[in-house]
Design an enzyme around this catalytic site. Structure first.
Site, PDB file in Angstrom:
ATOM      1  N   LYS A   8      49.915  42.917  33.930  1.00 10.00           N
ATOM      2  CA  LYS A   8      50.163  42.174  32.665  1.00 10.00           C
ATOM      3  C   LYS A   8      49.591  42.788  31.449  1.00 10.00           C
ATOM      4  O   LYS A   8      50.214  43.174  30.322  1.00 10.00           O
ATOM      5  CB  LYS A   8      49.641  40.813  32.531  1.00 10.00           C
ATOM      6  CG  LYS A   8      50.778  39.839  32.640  1.00 10.00           C
ATOM      7  CD  LYS A   8      50.023  38.446  32.924  1.00 10.00           C
ATOM      8  CE  LYS A   8      48.894  38.281  33.623  1.00 10.00           C
ATOM      9  NZ  LYS A   8      47.785  37.622  33.233  1.00 10.00           N
ATOM     10  N   ARG A  83      49.236  29.174  30.294  1.00 12.63           N
ATOM     11  CA  ARG A  83      49.010  29.429  31.722  1.00 12.63           C
ATOM     12  C   ARG A  83      49.256  27.742  32.560  1.00 12.63           C
ATOM     13  O   ARG A  83      49.097  27.825  33.663  1.00 12.63           O
ATOM     14  CB  ARG A  83      47.616  29.637  31.777  1.00 12.63           C
ATOM     15  CG  ARG A  83      47.463  30.910  32.557  1.00 12.63           C
ATOM     16  CD  ARG A  83      46.101  31.373  32.248  1.00 12.63           C
ATOM     17  NE  ARG A  83      45.406  32.374  33.290  1.00 12.63           N
ATOM     18  CZ  ARG A  83      45.176  33.650  32.917  1.00 12.63           C
ATOM     19  NH1 ARG A  83      45.603  34.277  31.835  1.00 12.63           N
ATOM     20  NH2 ARG A  83      44.592  34.343  33.755  1.00 12.63           N
ATOM     21  N   ARG A 122      40.354  47.297  41.283  1.00 15.29           N
ATOM     22  CA  ARG A 122      39.967  46.959  39.958  1.00 15.29           C
ATOM     23  C   ARG A 122      38.358  46.647  39.940  1.00 15.29           C
ATOM     24  O   ARG A 122      37.390  46.844  38.950  1.00 15.29           O
ATOM     25  CB  ARG A 122      40.675  45.917  39.286  1.00 15.29           C
ATOM     26  CG  ARG A 122      40.166  45.500  37.840  1.00 15.29           C
ATOM     27  CD  ARG A 122      41.505  44.797  36.988  1.00 15.29           C
ATOM     28  NE  ARG A 122      41.250  43.324  37.385  1.00 15.29           N
ATOM     29  CZ  ARG A 122      41.756  42.203  36.947  1.00 15.29           C
ATOM     30  NH1 ARG A 122      43.044  42.541  36.195  1.00 15.29           N
ATOM     31  NH2 ARG A 122      41.635  40.931  37.138  1.00 15.29           N
ATOM     32  N   ARG A 128      34.171  43.776  36.468  1.00 19.99           N
ATOM     33  CA  ARG A 128      34.359  42.559  35.939  1.00 19.99           C
ATOM     34  C   ARG A 128      33.676  41.375  36.612  1.00 19.99           C
ATOM     35  O   ARG A 128      33.853  41.229  37.714  1.00 19.99           O
ATOM     36  CB  ARG A 128      35.755  42.100  35.588  1.00 19.99           C
ATOM     37  CG  ARG A 128      36.570  42.264  34.264  1.00 19.99           C
ATOM     38  CD  ARG A 128      37.954  42.165  34.201  1.00 19.99           C
ATOM     39  NE  ARG A 128      38.273  40.795  34.572  1.00 19.99           N
ATOM     40  CZ  ARG A 128      39.503  40.390  34.259  1.00 19.99           C
ATOM     41  NH1 ARG A 128      40.387  41.282  33.833  1.00 19.99           N
ATOM     42  NH2 ARG A 128      40.054  39.096  34.770  1.00 19.99           N
ATOM     43  N   ARG A 139      41.863  32.478  41.326  1.00 17.26           N
ATOM     44  CA  ARG A 139      42.632  32.983  40.092  1.00 17.26           C
ATOM     45  C   ARG A 139      44.193  32.841  40.603  1.00 17.26           C
ATOM     46  O   ARG A 139      44.918  32.395  40.181  1.00 17.26           O
ATOM     47  CB  ARG A 139      42.465  33.989  39.423  1.00 17.26           C
ATOM     48  CG  ARG A 139      41.006  34.098  38.691  1.00 17.26           C
ATOM     49  CD  ARG A 139      40.914  34.611  37.500  1.00 17.26           C
ATOM     50  NE  ARG A 139      41.337  36.169  37.691  1.00 17.26           N
ATOM     51  CZ  ARG A 139      40.537  37.069  38.300  1.00 17.26           C
ATOM     52  NH1 ARG A 139      39.281  36.671  38.532  1.00 17.26           N
ATOM     53  NH2 ARG A 139      40.821  38.331  38.397  1.00 17.26           N
TER      54      ARG A 139
HETATM   55  P1  ADP Z   1      43.506  38.157  34.782  1.00 14.55           P
HETATM   56  O1  ADP Z   1      43.399  39.542  34.434  1.00 14.55           O
HETATM   57  O2  ADP Z   1      42.918  37.829  36.127  1.00 14.55           O
HETATM   58  O3  ADP Z   1      45.000  37.984  34.767  1.00 14.55           O
HETATM   59  P2  ADP Z   1      42.647  37.373  32.347  1.00 14.55           P
HETATM   60  O4  ADP Z   1      42.199  38.196  31.794  1.00 14.55           O
HETATM   61  O5  ADP Z   1      43.881  36.767  31.910  1.00 14.55           O
HETATM   62  O6  ADP Z   1      42.834  37.337  33.645  1.00 14.55           O
HETATM   63  O7  ADP Z   1      41.826  35.947  32.151  1.00 14.55           O
HETATM   64  C1  ADP Z   1      40.417  35.838  32.560  1.00 14.55           C
HETATM   65  C2  ADP Z   1      39.850  34.372  32.630  1.00 14.55           C
HETATM   66  O8  ADP Z   1      40.355  34.062  31.330  1.00 14.55           O
HETATM   67  C3  ADP Z   1      40.750  33.382  33.496  1.00 14.55           C
HETATM   68  O9  ADP Z   1      40.139  33.335  34.765  1.00 14.55           O
HETATM   69  C4  ADP Z   1      40.379  32.198  32.586  1.00 14.55           C
HETATM   70  O10 ADP Z   1      39.248  31.744  33.173  1.00 14.55           O
HETATM   71  C5  ADP Z   1      40.483  32.508  31.200  1.00 14.55           C
HETATM   72  N1  ADP Z   1      41.659  32.331  30.564  1.00 14.55           N
HETATM   73  C6  ADP Z   1      42.440  33.366  30.049  1.00 14.55           C
HETATM   74  N2  ADP Z   1      43.604  32.964  29.539  1.00 14.55           N
HETATM   75  C7  ADP Z   1      43.518  31.504  29.621  1.00 14.55           C
HETATM   76  C8  ADP Z   1      44.152  30.624  29.603  1.00 14.55           C
HETATM   77  N3  ADP Z   1      45.515  30.587  28.942  1.00 14.55           N
HETATM   78  N4  ADP Z   1      43.940  29.166  29.513  1.00 14.55           N
HETATM   79  C9  ADP Z   1      42.686  29.068  30.160  1.00 14.55           C
HETATM   80  N5  ADP Z   1      41.903  29.835  30.576  1.00 14.55           N
HETATM   81  C10 ADP Z   1      42.259  31.330  30.512  1.00 14.55           C
END
Ligand code: ADP
Length: 185
Positions: A8, A83, A122, A128, A139
Site C-alpha cells: 500500500k 480501517r 521488512r 519498525r 495486525r
Molecule cells: P502497516 O504498514 O502495517 O499497514 P500502517 O503503517 O498503515 O501499518 O500503520 C501502522 C500502525 O498505525 C497501525 O498498526 C495502527 O496502530 C496505526 N494506524 C494506522 N492507521 C490507522 C487507522 N486508520 N486507525 C487506527 N490506527 C491506525
C-alpha cells in the site's frame, strides 16, 4: 486498502505522484510523531506496538486536520484510512463538509504466504518497532476482522476495485491507475 505488506505505502506514493495529489498515510503520520516523541506519538505507539488500532477519536481528528490543509483541496489519496466501519462513517462526514466524495477504493490483493514473507523481510530491513511476529499476527487479524469487510460496503456503492499486488511494481502501479480511472467514469 490492503493488508500489512500488500505494498500500500509503496503504491500510494507512486499513484499519488502520477496523479499529482498528496498521499496521506495515517501510519506515516503516526510514525513521524513516534519519532519526534510527541504526545500523539507516545499515545499511538502504545497501540501500534501491539498491532492494535489507535482509538478512532484520535485518528479521525488527525485525518480531519490533515484533509483541511491546502494541498488536499485538489484531491488526495488515503493510505491506511479508513480501517474500520466507524472510520468509514467519519470519513463520509469529513468529506461531506468539504463538498466532496470518494472517487474510488482500490484493494491490493496478495496471498497470505507472500505477505508473511514480505513482512519478515521488512522487519529485518527497516526494524519498525511494530514488525514483531506478534505485532504482525495481530495486525493481520485486525485487518481481516475490521478492515477487509469495508470492501463490501464500498463495492455496494460501486466504487471498489481489486488489483493484484504481486509482481512488477510498475505493472501494479499502472493497474491501480487504470482502476482509479475506471472508477471515476
Ligand atoms: P502497516 O504498514 O502495517 O499497514 P500502517 O503503517 O498503515 O501499518 O500503520 C501502522 C500502525 O498505525 C497501525 O498498526 C495502527 O496502530 C496505526 N494506524 C494506522 N492507521 C490507522 C487507522 N486508520 N486507525 C487506527 N490506527 C491506525
Amino acid at each position: 486498502m490492503g493488508p500489512q505488506g500488500s505494498g500500500k505505502g509503496t503504491q500510494a506514493a507512486r499513484v499519488a505522484q502520477a496523479l499529482a495529489i498528496p498521499a496521506i498515510s495515517t501510519g506515516d503520520i503516526f510514525r513521524a510523531n513516534i519519532k519526534g516523541d510527541t504526545e500523539l506519538g507516545r499515545l499511538a505507539r502504545s497501540f501500534s506496538d501491539r498491532g492494535e488500532l489507535v482509538p478512532d477519536e484520535v485518528t479521525n481528528s488527525m485525518v480531519r486536520d490533515r484533509l483541511a490543509q491546502d494541498d488536499a483541496a485538489g484531491g488526495f489519496l488515503l493510505d491506511g484510512y479508513p480501517r474500520n466501519a466507524a472510520q468509514v462513517v467519519e470519513l463520509d462526514a469529513i468529506l461531506a463538509e468539504h463538498g466532496v466524495a470518494l472517487d474510488g477504493v482500490v484493494e491490493l490483493e496478495v496471498a497470505e504466504e507472500e505477505l508473511l514473507e514480505r513482512l519478515a523481510r521488512r522487519a529485518e530491513v527497516e526494524g519498525r518497532s511494530d514488525d514483531t511476529p506478534e505485532g504482525i499476527r495481530r495486525r493481520l487479524a485486525v485487518y481481516h476482522e475490521q478492515t477487509a469487510p469495508l470492501a463490501q460496503a464500498y463495492a455496494e456503492r460501486g466504487i471498489h476495485a481489486k488489483v493484484a499486488g504481486s509482481g512488477d511494481l510498475d505493472v501494479i502501479t499502472s493497474a491501480v491507475l487504470e482502476a482509479v480511472a475506471s472508477l471515476q467514469d
